[in-house]
Enzyme design. Structure first.
Site, PDB file in Angstrom:
ATOM      1  N   GLN A  41     -14.537   2.180   1.753  1.00  0.00           N
ATOM      2  CA  GLN A  41     -13.908   1.869   0.455  1.00  0.00           C
ATOM      3  C   GLN A  41     -13.650   3.166  -0.301  1.00  0.00           C
ATOM      4  O   GLN A  41     -14.550   4.001  -0.443  1.00  0.00           O
ATOM      5  CB  GLN A  41     -14.814   0.940  -0.374  1.00  0.00           C
ATOM      6  CG  GLN A  41     -14.132   0.458  -1.652  1.00  0.00           C
ATOM      7  CD  GLN A  41     -14.978  -0.547  -2.456  1.00  0.00           C
ATOM      8  OE1 GLN A  41     -16.153  -0.757  -2.168  1.00  0.00           O
ATOM      9  NE2 GLN A  41     -14.353  -1.160  -3.452  1.00  0.00           N
ATOM     10  N   HIS A  56     -10.331  -5.268  -3.249  1.00  0.00           N
ATOM     11  CA  HIS A  56      -8.994  -5.521  -2.714  1.00  0.00           C
ATOM     12  C   HIS A  56      -9.090  -5.916  -1.249  1.00  0.00           C
ATOM     13  O   HIS A  56     -10.059  -5.577  -0.573  1.00  0.00           O
ATOM     14  CB  HIS A  56      -8.080  -4.291  -2.867  1.00  0.00           C
ATOM     15  CG  HIS A  56      -8.668  -3.044  -2.287  1.00  0.00           C
ATOM     16  ND1 HIS A  56      -9.597  -2.292  -2.961  1.00  0.00           N
ATOM     17  CD2 HIS A  56      -8.473  -2.429  -1.101  1.00  0.00           C
ATOM     18  CE1 HIS A  56      -9.944  -1.249  -2.209  1.00  0.00           C
ATOM     19  NE2 HIS A  56      -9.279  -1.324  -1.071  1.00  0.00           N
ATOM     20  N   ASN A  81     -12.956  -3.554   2.666  1.00  0.00           N
ATOM     21  CA  ASN A  81     -14.021  -2.549   2.732  1.00  0.00           C
ATOM     22  C   ASN A  81     -14.916  -2.595   1.494  1.00  0.00           C
ATOM     23  O   ASN A  81     -14.421  -2.736   0.372  1.00  0.00           O
ATOM     24  CB  ASN A  81     -13.397  -1.145   2.844  1.00  0.00           C
ATOM     25  CG  ASN A  81     -12.546  -0.991   4.090  1.00  0.00           C
ATOM     26  OD1 ASN A  81     -12.877  -1.513   5.152  1.00  0.00           O
ATOM     27  ND2 ASN A  81     -11.437  -0.273   3.980  1.00  0.00           N
ATOM     28  N   ASP A  99       0.851  -1.189   0.000  1.00  0.00           N
ATOM     29  CA  ASP A  99       0.000   0.000   0.000  1.00  0.00           C
ATOM     30  C   ASP A  99       0.897   1.252   0.000  1.00  0.00           C
ATOM     31  O   ASP A  99       1.888   1.325   0.728  1.00  0.00           O
ATOM     32  CB  ASP A  99      -0.894  -0.005   1.247  1.00  0.00           C
ATOM     33  CG  ASP A  99      -2.034   0.991   1.154  1.00  0.00           C
ATOM     34  OD1 ASP A  99      -3.197   0.568   1.139  1.00  0.00           O
ATOM     35  OD2 ASP A  99      -1.753   2.212   1.114  1.00  0.00           O
TER      36      ASP A  99
HETATM   37  P1  5GP Z   1      -9.832   1.251   0.644  1.00  0.00           P
HETATM   38  O1  5GP Z   1     -10.001   2.473   1.498  1.00  0.00           O
HETATM   39  O2  5GP Z   1     -10.536   1.387  -0.695  1.00  0.00           O
HETATM   40  O3  5GP Z   1     -10.196  -0.028   1.358  1.00  0.00           O
HETATM   41  O4  5GP Z   1      -8.283   1.122   0.380  1.00  0.00           O
HETATM   42  C1  5GP Z   1      -7.616   1.713  -0.666  1.00  0.00           C
HETATM   43  C2  5GP Z   1      -6.134   1.636  -0.354  1.00  0.00           C
HETATM   44  O5  5GP Z   1      -5.416   1.791  -1.546  1.00  0.00           O
HETATM   45  C3  5GP Z   1      -5.649   2.712   0.612  1.00  0.00           C
HETATM   46  O6  5GP Z   1      -5.036   2.095   1.731  1.00  0.00           O
HETATM   47  C4  5GP Z   1      -4.648   3.518  -0.218  1.00  0.00           C
HETATM   48  O7  5GP Z   1      -3.537   3.941   0.537  1.00  0.00           O
HETATM   49  C5  5GP Z   1      -4.259   2.532  -1.295  1.00  0.00           C
HETATM   50  N1  5GP Z   1      -3.915   3.153  -2.569  1.00  0.00           N
HETATM   51  C6  5GP Z   1      -4.632   4.095  -3.242  1.00  0.00           C
HETATM   52  N2  5GP Z   1      -4.027   4.409  -4.405  1.00  0.00           N
HETATM   53  C7  5GP Z   1      -2.916   3.645  -4.479  1.00  0.00           C
HETATM   54  C8  5GP Z   1      -1.871   3.528  -5.448  1.00  0.00           C
HETATM   55  O8  5GP Z   1      -1.841   4.198  -6.482  1.00  0.00           O
HETATM   56  N3  5GP Z   1      -0.879   2.627  -5.184  1.00  0.00           N
HETATM   57  C9  5GP Z   1      -0.868   1.860  -4.050  1.00  0.00           C
HETATM   58  N4  5GP Z   1       0.147   1.008  -3.882  1.00  0.00           N
HETATM   59  N5  5GP Z   1      -1.835   1.943  -3.105  1.00  0.00           N
HETATM   60  C10 5GP Z   1      -2.842   2.838  -3.323  1.00  0.00           C
END
Ligand code: 5GP
Ligand code: ZN
Length: 141
Positions: free
Chosen positions: A95, A101, A88, A32
């Site tokens: 999310q 993911h 999420n 992440d």
């Molecule tokens: P969510 O909040 O949708 O469950 O998690 C999304 C996750 O994706 C977050 O922890 C955020 O830091 C990560 N993330 C968002 N954009 C990118 C990216 O471009 N590269 C990587 N490696 N992680 C990302």
């Protein structure tokens, strides 16, 4: 099954570089970009599914075995003291990227993270009422 403007489609399929820990025909596991703790990783299917409601059974059936394998590997290499798996679905639930993911989050003593739930007390009768809403009244215990 890719979606045009989806960042995780591009990362999962190698069009955008990432710090990848693992890859096979169906998944890429990456670090992440804003880790909650050291080693915070994401399991990304290469095909696009918005979230748990939309992921197909065949792909879903491979997610937990992969999470187990990655958790064991990360735990061994980083010597973490515990592990959270978080997934999420929908904005209300946190999310922010709408490509399914799974978060793999190593936990360490004094890591200053807190994923503790605010929990409510319920009577057995109240729990039965909720159960009836979900599965109907015909199911016996
Ligand atoms: P969510 O909040 O949708 O469950 O998690 C999304 C996750 O994706 C977050 O922890 C955020 O830091 C990560 N993330 C968002 N954009 C990118 C990216 O471009 N590269 C990587 N490696 N992680 C990302
Ligand atoms: Zn996608």
């Amino acid at each position: 099954m890719k979606e045009e403007n989806c960042i995780f489609c591009k990362i999962a399929n190698g069009e955008i570089p990432s710090a990848a820990l693992y890859e096979d025909d169906e998944f890429r596991v990456i670090l992440d970009v804003n880790p909650a703790t050291k080693g915070h990783a994401l399991i990304l299917p290469k095909n696009h599914f918005k979230n748990l409601y939309e992921i197909d059974d065949q792909t879903a059936s491979k997610v937990l075995p992969l999470a187990k394998k990655m958790a064991a590997n990360i735990t061994e290499k980083l010597q973490c003291d515990g592990f959270n798996i978080i997934q999420n679905n929908n904005e209300l639930a946190g999310q922010t990227v709408f490509h399914f993911h799974v978060h793999l989050i190593p936990r360490y003593h004094n890591d200053n993270q807190n994923f503790v739930m605010m929990q409510n007390k319920m009577t057995p009768k109240q729990l039965d009422a909720v159960r009836d809403e979900i599965v109907g009244e015909t199911v016996s215990q």
